[in-house]
Write a protein that holds these residues in place. Structure first.
Motif, PDB file in Angstrom:
ATOM      1  N   ASN A 455     -20.307  -5.879  -7.428  1.00 23.46           N
ATOM      2  CA  ASN A 455     -20.222  -4.829  -6.390  1.00 23.46           C
ATOM      3  C   ASN A 455     -18.872  -4.809  -5.667  1.00 23.46           C
ATOM      4  OD1 ASN A 455     -22.848  -3.910  -6.901  1.00 23.46           O
ATOM      5  ND2 ASN A 455     -23.731  -5.417  -5.512  1.00 23.46           N
ATOM      6  N   GLN A 456     -17.808  -5.100  -6.391  1.00 27.01           N
ATOM      7  CA  GLN A 456     -16.476  -4.962  -5.818  1.00 27.01           C
ATOM      8  C   GLN A 456     -15.884  -3.611  -6.237  1.00 27.01           C
ATOM      9  OE1 GLN A 456     -14.611  -7.620  -4.147  1.00 27.01           O
ATOM     10  NE2 GLN A 456     -15.441  -9.532  -4.929  1.00 27.01           N
ATOM     11  N   MET A 457     -14.668  -3.329  -5.778  1.00 25.56           N
ATOM     12  CA  MET A 457     -13.967  -2.087  -6.126  1.00 25.56           C
ATOM     13  C   MET A 457     -12.593  -2.444  -6.698  1.00 25.56           C
ATOM     14  SD  MET A 457     -14.726   0.499  -2.965  1.00 25.56           S
ATOM     15  CE  MET A 457     -16.381   0.826  -2.366  1.00 25.56           C
ATOM     16  N   PRO A 458     -12.533  -3.101  -7.841  1.00 24.44           N
ATOM     17  CA  PRO A 458     -11.254  -3.663  -8.308  1.00 24.44           C
ATOM     18  C   PRO A 458     -10.197  -2.630  -8.651  1.00 24.44           C
ATOM     19  CG  PRO A 458     -13.023  -4.036  -9.908  1.00 24.44           C
ATOM     20  CD  PRO A 458     -13.677  -3.518  -8.688  1.00 24.44           C
ATOM     21  N   VAL A 459     -10.554  -1.579  -9.409  1.00 21.90           N
ATOM     22  CA  VAL A 459      -9.549  -0.562  -9.746  1.00 21.90           C
ATOM     23  C   VAL A 459      -9.181   0.240  -8.502  1.00 21.90           C
ATOM     24  CG1 VAL A 459      -9.125   1.554 -11.067  1.00 21.90           C
ATOM     25  CG2 VAL A 459     -10.188  -0.425 -12.181  1.00 21.90           C
ATOM     26  N   GLU A 460     -10.179   0.617  -7.730  1.00 22.19           N
ATOM     27  CA  GLU A 460      -9.950   1.398  -6.507  1.00 22.19           C
ATOM     28  C   GLU A 460      -8.937   0.723  -5.598  1.00 22.19           C
ATOM     29  OE1 GLU A 460      -9.968   4.348  -4.114  1.00 22.19           O
ATOM     30  OE2 GLU A 460     -11.792   4.449  -5.311  1.00 22.19           O
ATOM     31  N   GLU A 461      -9.214  -0.526  -5.221  1.00 23.00           N
ATOM     32  CA  GLU A 461      -8.385  -1.163  -4.200  1.00 23.00           C
ATOM     33  C   GLU A 461      -7.035  -1.611  -4.746  1.00 23.00           C
ATOM     34  OE1 GLU A 461      -9.734  -0.054  -1.978  1.00 23.00           O
ATOM     35  OE2 GLU A 461     -11.625  -0.890  -1.311  1.00 23.00           O
ATOM     36  N   SER A 462      -6.988  -2.062  -6.000  1.00 23.75           N
ATOM     37  CA  SER A 462      -5.693  -2.431  -6.584  1.00 23.75           C
ATOM     38  C   SER A 462      -4.796  -1.205  -6.674  1.00 23.75           C
ATOM     39  CB  SER A 462      -5.895  -3.050  -7.970  1.00 23.75           C
ATOM     40  OG  SER A 462      -6.691  -4.210  -7.896  1.00 23.75           O
ATOM     41  N   GLY A 463      -5.371  -0.086  -7.090  1.00 21.94           N
ATOM     42  CA  GLY A 463      -4.600   1.153  -7.152  1.00 21.94           C
ATOM     43  C   GLY A 463      -4.111   1.591  -5.790  1.00 21.94           C
ATOM     44  N   ASN A 464      -4.992   1.524  -4.801  1.00 27.32           N
ATOM     45  CA  ASN A 464      -4.602   1.903  -3.443  1.00 27.32           C
ATOM     46  C   ASN A 464      -3.420   1.075  -2.957  1.00 27.32           C
ATOM     47  OD1 ASN A 464      -6.661   3.807  -3.235  1.00 27.32           O
ATOM     48  ND2 ASN A 464      -8.086   2.378  -2.262  1.00 27.32           N
ATOM     49  N   MET A 465      -3.488  -0.227  -3.149  1.00 30.97           N
ATOM     50  CA  MET A 465      -2.434  -1.105  -2.642  1.00 30.97           C
ATOM     51  C   MET A 465      -1.095  -0.830  -3.319  1.00 30.97           C
ATOM     52  SD  MET A 465      -3.520  -2.962  -0.142  1.00 30.97           S
ATOM     53  CE  MET A 465      -2.236  -4.207  -0.038  1.00 30.97           C
ATOM     54  N   LEU A 466      -1.083  -0.648  -4.625  1.00 31.57           N
ATOM     55  CA  LEU A 466       0.186  -0.399  -5.312  1.00 31.57           C
ATOM     56  C   LEU A 466       0.810   0.917  -4.863  1.00 31.57           C
ATOM     57  CD1 LEU A 466      -0.554  -1.606  -8.952  1.00 31.57           C
ATOM     58  CD2 LEU A 466       0.562  -2.843  -7.095  1.00 31.57           C
ATOM     59  N   ILE A 467      -0.008   1.948  -4.702  1.00 34.52           N
ATOM     60  CA  ILE A 467       0.521   3.244  -4.263  1.00 34.52           C
ATOM     61  C   ILE A 467       1.084   3.130  -2.843  1.00 34.52           C
ATOM     62  CG2 ILE A 467      -0.119   5.616  -3.679  1.00 34.52           C
ATOM     63  CD1 ILE A 467      -2.204   5.421  -5.989  1.00 34.52           C
ATOM     64  N   LEU A 468       0.369   2.454  -1.954  1.00 32.09           N
ATOM     65  CA  LEU A 468       0.835   2.310  -0.580  1.00 32.09           C
ATOM     66  C   LEU A 468       2.115   1.482  -0.504  1.00 32.09           C
ATOM     67  CD1 LEU A 468      -2.549   1.739   1.281  1.00 32.09           C
ATOM     68  CD2 LEU A 468      -1.104   3.778   1.341  1.00 32.09           C
ATOM     69  N   LEU A 469       2.192   0.427  -1.287  1.00 32.21           N
ATOM     70  CA  LEU A 469       3.398  -0.411  -1.258  1.00 32.21           C
ATOM     71  C   LEU A 469       4.616   0.344  -1.787  1.00 32.21           C
ATOM     72  CD1 LEU A 469       1.747  -3.727  -2.442  1.00 32.21           C
ATOM     73  CD2 LEU A 469       2.738  -3.290  -0.184  1.00 32.21           C
ATOM     74  N   ALA A 470       4.413   1.170  -2.802  1.00 35.87           N
ATOM     75  CA  ALA A 470       5.527   1.989  -3.292  1.00 35.87           C
ATOM     76  C   ALA A 470       5.957   3.005  -2.244  1.00 35.87           C
ATOM     77  CB  ALA A 470       5.131   2.689  -4.589  1.00 35.87           C
ATOM     78  N   ALA A 471       4.987   3.561  -1.514  1.00 32.75           N
ATOM     79  CA  ALA A 471       5.332   4.515  -0.454  1.00 32.75           C
ATOM     80  C   ALA A 471       6.180   3.847   0.622  1.00 32.75           C
ATOM     81  CB  ALA A 471       4.056   5.097   0.152  1.00 32.75           C
ATOM     82  N   VAL A 472       5.796   2.627   1.024  1.00 31.70           N
ATOM     83  CA  VAL A 472       6.574   1.892   2.018  1.00 31.70           C
ATOM     84  C   VAL A 472       7.989   1.633   1.507  1.00 31.70           C
ATOM     85  CG1 VAL A 472       6.788  -0.335   3.191  1.00 31.70           C
ATOM     86  CG2 VAL A 472       4.589   0.837   3.154  1.00 31.70           C
ATOM     87  N   ALA A 473       8.100   1.215   0.247  1.00 37.94           N
ATOM     88  CA  ALA A 473       9.416   0.928  -0.318  1.00 37.94           C
ATOM     89  C   ALA A 473      10.292   2.173  -0.377  1.00 37.94           C
ATOM     90  CB  ALA A 473       9.263   0.325  -1.714  1.00 37.94           C
ATOM     91  N   LYS A 474       9.696   3.312  -0.725  1.00 32.94           N
ATOM     92  CA  LYS A 474      10.478   4.559  -0.773  1.00 32.94           C
ATOM     93  C   LYS A 474      11.000   4.926   0.611  1.00 32.94           C
ATOM     94  CE  LYS A 474      10.764   7.292  -3.850  1.00 32.94           C
ATOM     95  NZ  LYS A 474      11.851   7.533  -4.828  1.00 32.94           N
TER      96      LYS A 474
END
Length: 550
Positions: A455-474
């Protein structure tokens, strides 16, 4: 906007996604700006005091006198106000006293940092403004749990009129349930008098969950001392009646305490003298504040609210807030004006009004605290969901508002998850879902927690984090924020490479739909997240990896 680091052309997209959850504005949306002005907005609930998941008070009625104010959970958190004009008393806020007529409400305007009510009869017009300085790029100010309540009166018929105002806040604001015992006192703070109410037991951070209210720390009702200003602590009905009949409040505080918050309903009340009011407006101000002492725990450590990081206490908080009153009124007005103009230009008046509502609501679902070194951390709460703190798929839709207005707060939201995900406690190859149950960020509780992948959300949360981190870097123009966590970030990317294209049966942020295999939404998120990771790789100089992933 002032001090913002993202160009205006991204403004509509950010706000549409962050605050309304809707699509980007289309040509049809732009055309809306040319249509006639819409009818006045009737919010489902009107924000009055909106600071964090505990200090959050709303009016659920068309008119401010149509219902008593409530905490966002629906429980009574009652504020009341009365005005006396030439010896006759009217209600401004709340349903009590029941026999006192309401001064007619003529207008309501909800702006990003202010809620403005206008009232009037043939003699006097009165404006009641709640100012919560929700300016994200001013983190110090944003973190202060102080709302200014301003009463401004002027004559409408050319004749002078005698005007006095009454304002109170109940002890129920400082307890989870009204049967809890409270006590109170008054304090002099420089040129201010502050009325303090709080629970007797002070169970600091003892409770966690969703449908609960704070029962530690202290509520403050404060105002500058001035001729005609009176302060009193005591039973609401008794104090209100004294004001109705004589225009003043009792001179002595009630000393029957401790007692339950619903036993004669003790309040802190202020009576303000506006004097003989003519055509020139006359204004007076009251501050409502809440000092929670400690706001959250993070991995077992109690953390102070951000405004307390350098040793400030309630006295310094209120004196600083009073000193900054005039300048913050202008800064909030300027912020509101510019933001509303931007929103109306790109999305029309309806879009602007809805986003103004969402601005304070979204920020009030989060709390800014200080870590051990005094740096900001921002924790969100899942309200009327499961009470989780620091949920990644809550941070994700909220982040565009912060990316636009305060990239620092975006990082403050992400760093707690990054540190947890990189710690020995988190043993999975994907990103965590949450940090615990508000206000205790002591480890994931959702699904299998730290025990199993169930009952975890592995693809959901991993995807969210990578997108957010790229946004911060940009926005930053470099990957310095990401670099200390690169091992963990790379592991999440590898997980998405392996599992993201055609996900196995698992949960997404739409967990009400249950487990789904071959979820196209998750697949699309994984693809976008790997694209975001490739951007990070390229910014770090690893062009081979960036090209391969892209």
């Amino acid at each position: 906007m002032h001090q913002m680091l993202v160009s205006r052309r991204y403004f509509t997209a950010f706000l549409a996604v962050a605050l309304l959850g809707g699509p980007f504005i289309t040509a049809a949306g732009r055309a809306q700006a040319a249509t006639p002005a819409p009818a006045p907005l009737r919010p489902p609930s009107v924000p009055l005091v909106a600071h964090d998941p505990y200090f959050s008070i709303w009016s659920p009625a068309d008119e401010l006198t149509g219902a008593d104010t409530r905490h966002w959970t629906g429980k009574p958190h009652t504020l009341s106000s009365l005005v006396r004009i030439d010896g006759k008393t009217f209600r401004l806020m709340g349903t009590e006293p029941a026999g006192v007529p309401a001064l007619p409400q003529t207008r309501l305007q909800v702006l990003p940092t202010r809620t403005i009510y206008q009232f009037g009869n043939t003699q006097v017009g009165l404006t009641l403004t709640f100012t919560t300085p929700a300016i994200p790029y001013e983190i110090e100010v944003l973190s202060r749990p102080v709302t200014y309540v301003t009463f401004e009166a002027r004559s409408l018929d050319g004749a002078p009129h005698s005007v006095q105002v009454y304002s109170d806040a109940g002890a129920e604001l400082a307890v989870n349930v009204p049967t809890q015992r409270v006590q109170w006192n008054r304090q002099n703070m420089g040129g201010l008098t502050a009325l303090r109410l709080g629970s007797v037991d002070q169970p600091v951070l003892a409770k966690k969950g969703d449908d609960i209210r704070i029962d530690w720390g202290y509520l403050y009702v404060a105002a500058p001392r001035a001729d005609g200003t009176q302060f009193v602590l005591g039973p609401r009905a008794e104090i209100q009646q004294a004001f109705v009949t004589g225009g003043r409040v009792p001179a002595a505080d009630d000393r029957r305490m401790p007692r339950a918050a619903n036993d004669a309903r003790p309040v802190g009340a202020v009576r303000l003298e506006l004097g003989r009011v003519g055509g020139r407006p006359v204004a007076r101000m009251v501050m409502l504040a809440y000092d929670d002492l400690y706001s959250v725990t993070y991995m077992g450590r109690r953390l102070r609210p951000y405004w307390r990081r350098n040793g400030a206490d309630a006295s310094r908080l209120l004196q600083t807030a009073a000193r900054d009153y005039a300048s913050l009124q202008k800064r909030c007005a300027d912020f509101d004006s510019e933001l509303m103009a931007d929103l109306a230009r790109v999305g029309g008046e309806r879009y602007a009004r809805l986003t103004a509502l969402a601005h304070r609501q979204a920020l009030a679902a989060q709390k800014v605290v200080a870590d051990a070194k005094g740096a900001p951390l921002m924790f969100s709460k899942e309200n009327f969901s499961n009470g989780c703190i620091g949920t990644v798929d809550i941070l994700y839709p909220a982040a565009p508002q912060l990316l636009l207005m305060s990239p620092t707060l975006t990082k403050a939201s992400l760093v707690a998850i990054l540190n947890y995900g990189a710690s020995p406690r988190w043993k999975f190859p994907f990103a965590p879902h949450d940090l615990g149950t508000y206000p205790r960020a002591d480890g994931q509780v959702y699904g299998g927690g730290e025990r199993t992948e169930e009952n975890q959300m592995p693809v959901e949360e991993s995807g969210n984090m990578l997108i957010l981190l790229a946004a911060v870097a940009k926005i930053d123009g470099d990957t310095r924020f990401c670099d200390p966590y690169w091992k963990q970030i790379a592991q999440w990317a590898r997980y998405l490479e392996d599992k993201g294209f055609d996900p196995e049966s698992q949960l997404s942020t739409d967990d009400f739909a249950g487990h789904l295999a071959h979820n196209v939404n998750l697949s699309a998120k994984a693809i976008q997240a790997l694209g975001a990771y490739s951007i990070l790789c390229e910014m770090r100089g690893d062009r081979s990896e960036a090209t391969s992933l892209r």
